[in-house]
Design an enzyme around this catalytic site. Structure first.
Site, mmCIF file in Angstrom:
data_model
loop_
_atom_site.group_PDB
_atom_site.id
_atom_site.type_symbol
_atom_site.label_atom_id
_atom_site.label_comp_id
_atom_site.label_asym_id
_atom_site.label_seq_id
_atom_site.Cartn_x
_atom_site.Cartn_y
_atom_site.Cartn_z
ATOM 1 N N ASP A 223 0.806 -1.216 0.000
ATOM 2 C CA ASP A 223 0.000 0.000 0.000
ATOM 3 C C ASP A 223 0.842 1.271 0.000
ATOM 4 O O ASP A 223 0.672 2.127 0.850
ATOM 5 C CB ASP A 223 -0.913 -0.060 1.258
ATOM 6 C CG ASP A 223 -1.833 1.129 1.381
ATOM 7 O OD1 ASP A 223 -2.327 1.599 0.337
ATOM 8 O OD2 ASP A 223 -2.069 1.574 2.515
ATOM 9 N N GLU B 35 3.999 -7.959 7.614
ATOM 10 C CA GLU B 35 2.766 -8.717 7.390
ATOM 11 C C GLU B 35 2.906 -9.878 6.401
ATOM 12 O O GLU B 35 2.134 -9.981 5.440
ATOM 13 C CB GLU B 35 1.645 -7.782 6.939
ATOM 14 C CG GLU B 35 1.322 -6.706 7.968
ATOM 15 C CD GLU B 35 0.065 -5.899 7.634
ATOM 16 O OE1 GLU B 35 -0.393 -5.958 6.476
ATOM 17 O OE2 GLU B 35 -0.455 -5.239 8.549
ATOM 18 N N TYR C 233 -6.350 -3.274 13.032
ATOM 19 C CA TYR C 233 -7.217 -2.206 12.545
ATOM 20 C C TYR C 233 -8.682 -2.317 12.959
ATOM 21 O O TYR C 233 -9.562 -1.958 12.187
ATOM 22 C CB TYR C 233 -7.097 -2.096 11.013
ATOM 23 C CG TYR C 233 -5.790 -1.448 10.609
ATOM 24 C CD1 TYR C 233 -5.650 -0.066 10.630
ATOM 25 C CD2 TYR C 233 -4.684 -2.217 10.243
ATOM 26 C CE1 TYR C 233 -4.453 0.541 10.283
ATOM 27 C CE2 TYR C 233 -3.473 -1.609 9.901
ATOM 28 C CZ TYR C 233 -3.367 -0.222 9.925
ATOM 29 O OH TYR C 233 -2.193 0.390 9.588
ATOM 30 N N TRP D 296 -0.233 4.231 12.819
ATOM 31 C CA TRP D 296 -0.033 4.356 11.374
ATOM 32 C C TRP D 296 -0.759 5.581 10.904
ATOM 33 O O TRP D 296 -1.944 5.642 11.079
ATOM 34 C CB TRP D 296 -0.584 3.108 10.681
ATOM 35 C CG TRP D 296 -0.211 2.957 9.240
ATOM 36 C CD1 TRP D 296 -1.036 3.034 8.152
ATOM 37 C CD2 TRP D 296 1.095 2.650 8.738
ATOM 38 N NE1 TRP D 296 -0.327 2.821 7.001
ATOM 39 C CE2 TRP D 296 0.981 2.582 7.335
ATOM 40 C CE3 TRP D 296 2.347 2.453 9.328
ATOM 41 C CZ2 TRP D 296 2.075 2.319 6.518
ATOM 42 C CZ3 TRP D 296 3.419 2.189 8.508
ATOM 43 C CH2 TRP D 296 3.270 2.126 7.118
HETATM 44 C C1 BDP Z 1 -1.234 -2.383 6.744
HETATM 45 C C2 BDP Z 1 0.047 -2.229 5.936
HETATM 46 C C3 BDP Z 1 0.341 -0.767 5.563
HETATM 47 C C4 BDP Z 1 -0.925 -0.126 5.045
HETATM 48 C C5 BDP Z 1 -1.985 -0.180 6.134
HETATM 49 C C6 BDP Z 1 -3.291 0.525 5.723
HETATM 50 O O1 BDP Z 1 1.141 -2.749 6.650
HETATM 51 O O2 BDP Z 1 1.367 -0.731 4.613
HETATM 52 O O3 BDP Z 1 -0.705 1.170 4.582
HETATM 53 O O4 BDP Z 1 -2.275 -1.537 6.351
HETATM 54 O O5 BDP Z 1 -4.133 -0.137 5.145
HETATM 55 O O6 BDP Z 1 -1.753 -3.639 6.598
HETATM 56 O O7 BDP Z 1 -3.414 1.709 5.961
#
Ligand code: BDP
Length: 606
Positions: free
Chosen positions: A166, A414, A470, A553
């Site tokens: 991503d 991941e 998440y 993040w």
């Molecule tokens: C995670 C990935 C990261 C993505 C993030 C997202 O490690 O690179 O940018 O999700 O979806 O799984 O924001």
């Protein structure tokens, strides 16, 4: 010279000139460059700044999205006085694969877009005269290369990047290019390890030279006073009342290495080092024996115009933001950053979880929004990928092993650990990493949401667990966030009930947030929702002793492929892409400044 990765320096024995600036640039969609004699010079070119990615300068989509071969060239002058030296070109990063030609001769090839390499050019170079370097680059993605992805061909014949990750596949001469002249007999590598004894420290060093020479080593404090000296290619420097490198309070000594022959100093190399130890004991991350609770970010090298081109101005701003918000660490997600970032972190007392570009090892996430139905480690590309992956880990450790800021090696982001297929690959790579690092730092990788205490087959490997989670965004979002919190607690209760006695750091969590969108009550994408999401995670973090770090993040919004889940990129930044705060940054600033450095340490006050 090909295997030497020492950061370039200029001193009495060495020369280091920048070849940054405007280069000639040209696309080669039909791959005709070699047949058409392009190694001897390019015609009909554009001007392209170096360091920089080419993509975002273009106003037409075919050029911005271009995938395939492309070329750079520039002239440079080599002084006659360098005749008795080894002359080289050092590329701090050429993304993703490169062939280097000097005055028409092929000098070397290199694969891997985020680590440096050097090309020795004596056999091709004209001394006291003008020379031409031509670089052929290629930015295609493949499953057996890092970072992992596919290259598709559209029905109109254009190639297209299909990353299994991503972030935008920015390419070009993303970092600086140096013209070097070094002695023929020289230092080619060095390492340091530390032992603390009360107020004193021992710096154990090893210097590798390419030929026999007498080696002397000295250590100078920050005022230039020599505090210890030794002779020989390996030895101990005893430092009384050592000033330790501490998180947030960096102290750097200068290690000066000299090679001597017949009474003359034939090479000098110096670098700044920080005396500190790293250990993991139970749930504790210990720096100099003191517990540290990590707070910081996953990041990207990403900014307007230059794409992934390293920009000291952006890095300086990012460090200022991290200091302002109270961060003490970051992960170099999802690839090794420019070496200057590590030097700056060394000076700032920031810890780095240093990641190789091993991202996209999961077919369910392949092409990010698509998804392919196969276990990644079952693929016929795995053996070839392993060799390339190991090569990158070797270069990463060789490049970064002496930085006090480097806390741990992250060997994957991941990967799919849902089947036993990953085990042989992990076994080999984790063992190789331990063998390669003189400081024996912790090894780790991030566990995706699907890779839990119950499902992952790779939990025996890491020394620290990194969890990317998440809830509240990719599942149980919006008004369901309370169920997201309950689910997260269920998962952590399983870890708590297990016999695993290692720290967990939350290395990713958060939600996309449109700066300027305010809603009362909150809705997803609003600045209020981002704060509520972080508050939810923080409540959970505060309930479990083994959680020893939080890295949401992302530090800043960043560019990705186009897709129906992305509005001009990933917006999970606490700061916008132009590095201004969203509301949640003020909330985190308060929390992080209030948390003691040794939060949750045994016997610590909180
Ligand atoms: C995670 C990935 C990261 C993505 C993030 C997202 O490690 O690179 O940018 O999700 O979806 O799984 O924001």
């Amino acid at each position: 010279m090909e295997k030497e990765l020492l950061y370039p320096v200029a001193n009495v024995n060495r020369r280091n000139e920048s070849l940054d600036g405007l280069w000639q640039f040209k696309f080669d969609p039909k791959s005709i460059g070699e047949q058409a004699d392009w190694p001897k010079g390019l015609s009909d070119t554009l001007d392209m700044p170096v360091p920089s990615s080419f993509n975002d300068y273009f106003t037409d989509k075919d050029s911005r999205e271009y995938v395939g071969d492309f070329w750079y060239a520039r002239h440079f002058f080599v002084p006659t006085e360098w005749q008795d030296k080894l002359v080289g070109l050092r590329f701090d990063a050429a993304t993703h694969r490169a062939k280097i030609y000097v005055n028409g001769q092929l000098i070397r090839s290199h694969e891997g877009g985020f680590l440096p390499f050097t090309a020795e050019i004596n056999r091709a170079v004209h001394f006291g005269a003008d020379n031409l370097v031509v670089v052929k680059l290629n930015n295609e993605l493949h499953r057996d290369r890092l970072p992992a992805g596919d290259t598709a061909t559209l029905r109109n014949g254009h190639k297209m990047a299909k990353p299994f990750f991503d972030f935008y596949n920015y390419a070009g001469l993303n970092r600086s290019v140096h013209l070097l002249a070094v002695p023929k007999t020289r230092v080619i590598d060095y390492s340091v390890t530390y032992a603390l004894d009360g107020e004193d420290a021992t710096v154990h060093y090893t210097v590798t030279a390419n030929h026999n020479a007498d080696t002397t080593v000295r250590l100078e404090d920050a005022n230039g006073v020599v505090v210890a000296k030794s002779n020989g290619s390996t030895g101990d420097l005893l430092v009384a009342n050592a000033h330790l490198w501490q998180v947030g309070q960096a102290y750097l000594y200068k290690l000066v290495i000299e090679l001597h022959q017949d009474g003359a100093t034939i090479d000098t190399y110096s670098a700044e080092i920080g005396i500190r130890t790293v250990a993991i004991v139970g749930h504790e991350i210990l720096i100099n024996g003191q517990s540290v609770y990590l707070r910081g970010f996953g990041r990207h090298e990403d900014s307007n115009f230059a794409g992934r081109g390293f920009d000291l101005k952006v890095e300086t701003r990012d460090l200022a933001l991290m200091k302002w918000i109270g961060a003490n660490s970051y992960r170099s997600s999802h690839y090794p950053y420019d070496e200057q970032a590590y030097q700056m972190a060394d000076k700032a007392g920031i810890l780095i979880i240093d990641e190789v570009p091993a991202v996209g090892f999961k077919m369910a996430a392949a092409s990010f929004l698509g998804g392919l139905d196969q276990n990644f480690f079952d693929g016929d590309w795995i053996d070839s990928l392993y060799d390339h992956h190991l090569d990158q880990v070797q270069d990463l450790i060789k490049r970064d092993k002496n930085h006090p800021s480097v806390l741990a090696w992250s060997l994957f982001n991941e990967p799919d650990t849902s089947s036993e297929k990953c085990v042989p690959y992990f076994t080999k790579l984790f063992k190789a990493t331990a063998d390669l690092d003189p400081q024996k730092r912790p090894r780790t990788f991030t566990l995706n949401e699907d890779d839990t205490y119950e499902t992952s087959h790779a939990l025996q490997f890491p020394d620290i667990y990194l969890l990317n989670r998440y809830p509240g965004w990719y599942h149980k979002w919006g008004y369901e966030i309370s169920d997201g919190e309950a689910g997260l607690r269920d998962e952590l209760d399983q870890w708590a009930a297990s016999d695993i006695d290692k720290p967990i750091v939350f290395s990713e969590y958060g939600g996309d947030t449109q700066a300027g969108l305010h809603k009362l009550p909150s809705v997803m994408w609003s600045e209020e929702y981002q704060t509520e999401l972080l508050e939810m995670f923080n409540r959970v973090f505060d309930s479990y002793d083994f959680i020893r770090g939080e890295q949401p993040w992302n530090l800043a919004d960043f560019q990705t492929v186009e897709g129906n889940m992305r509005v001009d990129g990933n917006k999970k930044g606490l700061f916008t892409r132009d590095r201004q705060p969203k509301a949640a940054a003020f909330y985190l600033k308060k929390r992080w400044h209030d948390l003691p450095l040794d939060y949750k340490a045994k016997g610590a006050k909180s």
